[in-house]
Design a protein around this motif. Structure first.
Motif, mmCIF file in Angstrom:
data_model
loop_
_atom_site.group_PDB
_atom_site.id
_atom_site.type_symbol
_atom_site.label_atom_id
_atom_site.label_comp_id
_atom_site.label_asym_id
_atom_site.label_seq_id
_atom_site.Cartn_x
_atom_site.Cartn_y
_atom_site.Cartn_z
ATOM 1 N N PRO A 58 -23.364 -24.179 -49.612
ATOM 2 C CA PRO A 58 -23.925 -23.745 -48.321
ATOM 3 C C PRO A 58 -22.895 -23.705 -47.185
ATOM 4 O O PRO A 58 -22.991 -22.852 -46.297
ATOM 5 C CB PRO A 58 -25.016 -24.785 -48.027
ATOM 6 N N ASP A 59 -21.913 -24.584 -47.226
ATOM 7 C CA ASP A 59 -20.933 -24.591 -46.131
ATOM 8 C C ASP A 59 -20.095 -23.312 -46.068
ATOM 9 O O ASP A 59 -19.515 -23.005 -45.026
ATOM 10 C CB ASP A 59 -20.011 -25.811 -46.239
ATOM 11 N N ARG A 60 -20.059 -22.591 -47.184
ATOM 12 C CA ARG A 60 -19.296 -21.336 -47.133
ATOM 13 C C ARG A 60 -19.986 -20.268 -46.300
ATOM 14 O O ARG A 60 -19.365 -19.295 -45.884
ATOM 15 C CB ARG A 60 -19.050 -20.809 -48.556
ATOM 16 N N THR A 61 -21.287 -20.451 -46.069
ATOM 17 C CA THR A 61 -22.017 -19.438 -45.292
ATOM 18 C C THR A 61 -22.034 -19.769 -43.798
ATOM 19 O O THR A 61 -22.664 -19.084 -43.019
ATOM 20 C CB THR A 61 -23.471 -19.299 -45.765
ATOM 21 N N ARG A 62 -21.391 -20.886 -43.419
ATOM 22 C CA ARG A 62 -21.449 -21.200 -41.989
ATOM 23 C C ARG A 62 -20.064 -21.446 -41.417
ATOM 24 O O ARG A 62 -19.115 -21.718 -42.148
ATOM 25 C CB ARG A 62 -22.340 -22.401 -41.731
ATOM 26 N N MET A 63 -19.989 -21.377 -40.104
ATOM 27 C CA MET A 63 -18.729 -21.644 -39.407
ATOM 28 C C MET A 63 -19.059 -22.251 -38.049
ATOM 29 O O MET A 63 -20.102 -21.936 -37.468
ATOM 30 C CB MET A 63 -17.935 -20.355 -39.245
ATOM 31 N N ARG A 381 -15.815 -7.488 -44.270
ATOM 32 C CA ARG A 381 -15.646 -6.676 -43.067
ATOM 33 C C ARG A 381 -16.292 -7.349 -41.863
ATOM 34 O O ARG A 381 -15.755 -7.349 -40.762
ATOM 35 C CB ARG A 381 -16.256 -5.288 -43.284
ATOM 36 N N TYR A 382 -17.446 -7.960 -42.117
ATOM 37 C CA TYR A 382 -18.120 -8.651 -41.027
ATOM 38 C C TYR A 382 -17.253 -9.803 -40.506
ATOM 39 O O TYR A 382 -17.116 -10.003 -39.299
ATOM 40 C CB TYR A 382 -19.484 -9.164 -41.492
ATOM 41 N N LEU A 383 -16.662 -10.547 -41.427
ATOM 42 C CA LEU A 383 -15.799 -11.660 -41.008
ATOM 43 C C LEU A 383 -14.631 -11.140 -40.181
ATOM 44 O O LEU A 383 -14.202 -11.760 -39.210
ATOM 45 C CB LEU A 383 -15.274 -12.416 -42.244
ATOM 46 N N TRP A 384 -14.139 -9.989 -40.569
ATOM 47 C CA TRP A 384 -13.026 -9.355 -39.853
ATOM 48 C C TRP A 384 -13.442 -9.023 -38.418
ATOM 49 O O TRP A 384 -12.719 -9.306 -37.466
ATOM 50 C CB TRP A 384 -12.587 -8.097 -40.616
ATOM 51 N N ILE A 385 -14.632 -8.427 -38.267
ATOM 52 C CA ILE A 385 -15.130 -8.055 -36.931
ATOM 53 C C ILE A 385 -15.239 -9.301 -36.059
ATOM 54 O O ILE A 385 -14.869 -9.307 -34.888
ATOM 55 C CB ILE A 385 -16.505 -7.347 -37.036
ATOM 56 N N LEU A 386 -15.710 -10.375 -36.662
ATOM 57 C CA LEU A 386 -15.962 -11.594 -35.901
ATOM 58 C C LEU A 386 -14.690 -12.380 -35.600
ATOM 59 O O LEU A 386 -14.482 -12.834 -34.477
ATOM 60 C CB LEU A 386 -16.920 -12.480 -36.719
ATOM 61 N N GLY A 387 -13.849 -12.546 -36.606
ATOM 62 C CA GLY A 387 -12.723 -13.462 -36.412
ATOM 63 C C GLY A 387 -11.390 -12.952 -36.927
ATOM 64 O O GLY A 387 -10.452 -13.746 -37.061
ATOM 65 N N GLY A 388 -11.307 -11.656 -37.209
ATOM 66 C CA GLY A 388 -10.040 -11.077 -37.649
ATOM 67 C C GLY A 388 -9.606 -11.576 -39.023
ATOM 68 O O GLY A 388 -10.380 -12.229 -39.728
ATOM 69 N N PRO A 389 -8.365 -11.283 -39.392
ATOM 70 C CA PRO A 389 -7.883 -11.614 -40.739
ATOM 71 C C PRO A 389 -7.948 -13.115 -41.062
ATOM 72 O O PRO A 389 -8.170 -13.488 -42.212
ATOM 73 C CB PRO A 389 -6.435 -11.110 -40.745
ATOM 74 N N GLY A 390 -7.771 -13.966 -40.041
ATOM 75 C CA GLY A 390 -7.812 -15.413 -40.267
ATOM 76 C C GLY A 390 -9.134 -15.856 -40.883
ATOM 77 O O GLY A 390 -9.169 -16.644 -41.835
ATOM 78 N N VAL A 392 -11.256 -13.953 -42.490
ATOM 79 C CA VAL A 392 -11.408 -13.371 -43.838
ATOM 80 C C VAL A 392 -10.704 -14.264 -44.863
ATOM 81 O O VAL A 392 -11.233 -14.551 -45.939
ATOM 82 C CB VAL A 392 -10.846 -11.932 -43.903
ATOM 83 N N LEU A 393 -9.506 -14.738 -44.499
ATOM 84 C CA LEU A 393 -8.776 -15.614 -45.425
ATOM 85 C C LEU A 393 -9.520 -16.925 -45.661
ATOM 86 O O LEU A 393 -9.567 -17.441 -46.766
ATOM 87 C CB LEU A 393 -7.377 -15.914 -44.872
ATOM 88 N N LYS A 394 -10.112 -17.440 -44.589
ATOM 89 C CA LYS A 394 -10.765 -18.744 -44.678
ATOM 90 C C LYS A 394 -12.109 -18.669 -45.401
ATOM 91 O O LYS A 394 -12.445 -19.526 -46.206
ATOM 92 C CB LYS A 394 -10.982 -19.253 -43.249
ATOM 93 N N LYS A 395 -12.893 -17.650 -45.102
ATOM 94 C CA LYS A 395 -14.278 -17.606 -45.579
ATOM 95 C C LYS A 395 -14.580 -16.419 -46.484
ATOM 96 O O LYS A 395 -15.692 -16.279 -46.966
ATOM 97 C CB LYS A 395 -15.232 -17.524 -44.369
ATOM 98 N N GLY A 396 -13.618 -15.522 -46.653
ATOM 99 C CA GLY A 396 -13.882 -14.260 -47.340
ATOM 100 C C GLY A 396 -14.212 -14.402 -48.815
ATOM 101 O O GLY A 396 -14.041 -15.463 -49.406
ATOM 102 N N LYS A 397 -14.702 -13.305 -49.406
ATOM 103 C CA LYS A 397 -15.089 -13.292 -50.816
ATOM 104 C C LYS A 397 -14.080 -12.489 -51.625
ATOM 105 O O LYS A 397 -13.577 -11.468 -51.140
ATOM 106 C CB LYS A 397 -16.472 -12.655 -50.972
#
Ligand code: FAD
Ligand code: NAD
Length: 400
Positions: A58-63, A381-390, A392-397
Motif C-alpha cells: 500500500p505504501d507504493r500508492t501514496r506519497m 506519466r501521472y507521476l511525471w506531471i506531479l513530481g517530474g523524473p524524480g 517516476v524513479l521513486k514511485k514509478g512502475k
C-alpha cells in the motif's frame, strides 16, 4: 485589499494537479494558496485495486504531500472538510475551525454508490481509499489464515465475490485472481476450495466498452478460475454473501463492492444543486450561480456533447480540469476571459493482473503485454506531471 485566498479542497488527482500547476499560471505574489486534505499524504486512487488485492504494498500508492508540493509556497492544512458555505465564502473543518476564501477549488472525490442495495456498508468492503484497500487485503489474508485453524471451516470463507463488473471490479478481480494461487500455497489450501465470483447487473461486463476486449478479459479471468454472473442484479448483501434479484444467493464471506460512485457527500451537505453528489458545472468549471466556486474531479459532472450523456468520472478528466482551473483562477485574478473546459479523452486502459491488460487508445485496441506496457506508462506519466523524473524513479512502475 490583500492578496486573494485560494483554497483547494482534497489532495487527489484534481487537487494535487491544481496545486502543482497553480504557480505556473499565477504569479506567486498575486495569491495565497492553501491545500486542505484529510491526510498528510496523497494516494493514487487509480492504483488501489493492487494494494486491495495484495499484489502491491500500500505504501507504493501514496506519497507525503510535503514531498511533492512546495509547502513554502502553498500552505497545507490536514483536516476533514465538513461543509462549504458558499454564501459566506467559508469552509467548515472538523478539527481546526474554518477557513475563508476568495476562490475555492473543490476536488473531494467520490464515495461508493449502492443504488439503495441493502447491507452494503454492513457486510461489504466498499471504500476505495488507501485505508479501505488495506482493510480488504488484510481481511482476505485473514480468511486464508483462519481456514485451517477452524474446526468447522465454512466453504463460503474461501469464496470471494465482487459486486459490479465495471473497471474497478474487473481490475480488482484481475489482481485477486493473480494473488489467489500464492495465498493457496502460502496457507496450504487447495485451489479447488477457493471460489471467485463477479456479479454484474448489465447484459455484459464492462458495459459500453469494446465487446472484443471484454471477451478477451472474461476468457482470461475465467481461465484463472473466476466465475461471472452477468445480467444478474444484486438486491442485497448479508453476512452470508449476495442475494440476487433472481432469488439466488452467492455465498461468500468476502464481498468487495464496486458498482459505481457518487460525488462526495460534502457537495450535497453544502447545498449545491447536484445529481448523485455531482455538480453539473458550467463550461468554465464553476458551480452554476457561483462566481468563485470551481468543482472538479469526481464531484463534477460534465456532459459529452456527442452522446449527450455524462462522461464517466476519471482521473484523466480530473487532471485536465485542474489545468483549466489554474488558468481560470489566473483569468479571474487578472480580469481576463475564462476558458472553456474541453476534455481530450486519450483512451481507456485497464489492468487485469500480472502482465495483462486491455484498452482502447484513440481508435486502437490493445491487449496483453502491449496494453500492460501502456497502462504502466500512463501510471508513470501521472507521476511525471506531479513530481517530474524524480518521482517516476521513486514511485514509478516497470512497464516490461
Ligand atoms: P480522488 O483522487 O479520489 O481524491 C480525493 C481526495 O480528497 C483524497 O485525497 C481524499 O483523502 C480527500 N478527501 C475526501 N473527502 C475529504 C474531506 N471531507 N475532507 C478533506 N479531504 C477529503 N481513472 C482513470 O482515469 N484511469 C484509471 O486507470 C482509473 N483507475 C481506477 C482504479 C480504481 C481502483 C478506482 C477506484 C478508480 C479508478 N479511476 C481511474 C477513477 C479515478 O480514480 C477517479 O476518477 C479520480 O481519483 C478522481 O479524482 P479526484 O481528485 O476527484 O478524487
Ligand atoms: P462503473 O459505474 O463504471 O461500474 C459499475 C458496474 O456495476 C456497472 O457495470 C453496473 O452495471 C454494475 N452494477 C450497478 N449496480 C449493480 C447491482 N445492483 N448488481 C450488480 N451490478 C451492478 O463504476 P466503477 O467500476 O466503480 O468505476 C468508477 C469510475 O472510475 C468510472 O468512471 C470508471 O470509468 C473509472 N475507472 C476507470 C478505470 C480505468 O480507466 N482503468 C478503472 C477503474 C475505474
Amino acid at each position: 485589499a490583500g492578496k486573494p485566498n485560494i483554497l483547494i479542497l482534497g489532495a487527489g488527482y484534481a487537487g494535487m494537479v491544481t496545486a502543482a500547476k497553480i504557480f505556473k499560471k499565477i504569479d506567486q505574489n498575486q495569491a495565497n494558496v492553501t491545500l486542505i486534505s484529510k491526510h498528510d499524504y496523497h494516494y493514487q486512487t487509480t492504483w488501489l485495486h493492487e494494494p486491495a488485492a495484495g499484489t502491491m504494498h500500500p505504501d507504493r500508492t501514496r506519497m507525503n504531500i510535503k514531498d511533492v508540493i512546495d509547502t513554502t509556497k502553498i500552505k497545507f492544512i490536514q483536516d476533514e472538510v465538513v461543509e462549504i458555505k458558499p454564501a459566506e465564502n467559508k469552509v467548515v473543518l472538523k478539527n481546526t475551525g474554518s477557513a475563508e476564501y476568495d476562490y475555492i477549488v473543490t476536488g473531494l472525490g467520490a464515495v461508493p454508490e449502492t443504488f439503495g442495495v441493502e447491507g452494503v456498508f454492513e457486510h461489504a468492503y466498499s471504500k476505495w481509499t488507501l485505508n479501505g484497500a488495506r482493510q480488504i487485503k488484510d481481511h482476505i489474508e485473514y480468511m486464508f489464515s483462519k481456514y485451517n485453524n477452524d474446526p468447522e471451516p465454512k466453504e463460503a470463507d474461501l469464496s470471494f465475490a465482487v459486486a459490479g463488473a465495471g473497471f474497478t471490479g474487473m481490475e480488482f478481480i484481475g489482481e485477486l485472481s493473480e494473488r489467489i494461487p500464492e495465498l493457496s500455497k502460502k496457507y496450504d489450501i487447495p485451489m479447488n476450495k477457493i471460489k471467485m465470483y463477479v456479479v454484474e447487473a448489465a447484459p455484459t461486463a464492462l458495459p459500453g466498452f469494446d465487446p472484443e476486449l471484454v471477451e478477451y478479459a472474461m476468457n482470461l479471468l475465467e481461465n484463472r478460475g473466476v466465475e461471472f454472473k452477468i445480467n444478474t442484479p444484486i438486491s442485497a448483501v448479508t453476512a452470508e454473501g449476495l442475494v440476487l434479484k433472481n432469488g439466488e444467493e452467492v455465498k461468500a464471506s468476502t464481498v468487495v463492492w464496486a458498482t459505481g460512485v457518487r460525488g462526495n457527500p460534502v457537495i450535497e451537505k453544502s447545498g449545491f444543486e447536484n445529481m448523485r453528489g455531482r455538480v453539473k458545472v458550467d463550461k468554465d468549471l464553476r458551480a452554476p450561480g457561483y462566481e468563485n466556486v470551481f468543482i472538479i474531479g469526481d464531484c463534477s459532472l460534465i456532459i459529452n456533447e456527442e452522446t449527450e450523456r455524462p462522461y464517466p468520472p476519471t482521473a484523466q478528466i480530473a487532471m485536465q480540469q485542474a489545468v483549466t482551473v489554474a488558468n481560470n483562477l489566473n483569468a479571474l485574478i487578472n480580469n481576463k476571459a475564462l476558458e472553456e473546459f474541453k476534455p481530450e479523452i486519450k483512451g481507456t486502459v485497464a489492468s487485469l493482473g500480472g502482465k495483462e491488460a486491455i484498452g482502447v487508445i484513440g481508435k486502437r485496441k490493445v491487449f496483453g503485454t502491449s496494453a500492460n506496457f501502456m497502462k504502466k506508462m500512463i501510471d508513470n506519466r501521472y507521476l511525471w506531471i506531479l513530481g517530474g523524473p524524480g518521482l517516476v524513479l521513486k514511485k514509478g512502475k516497470n512497464p516490461f
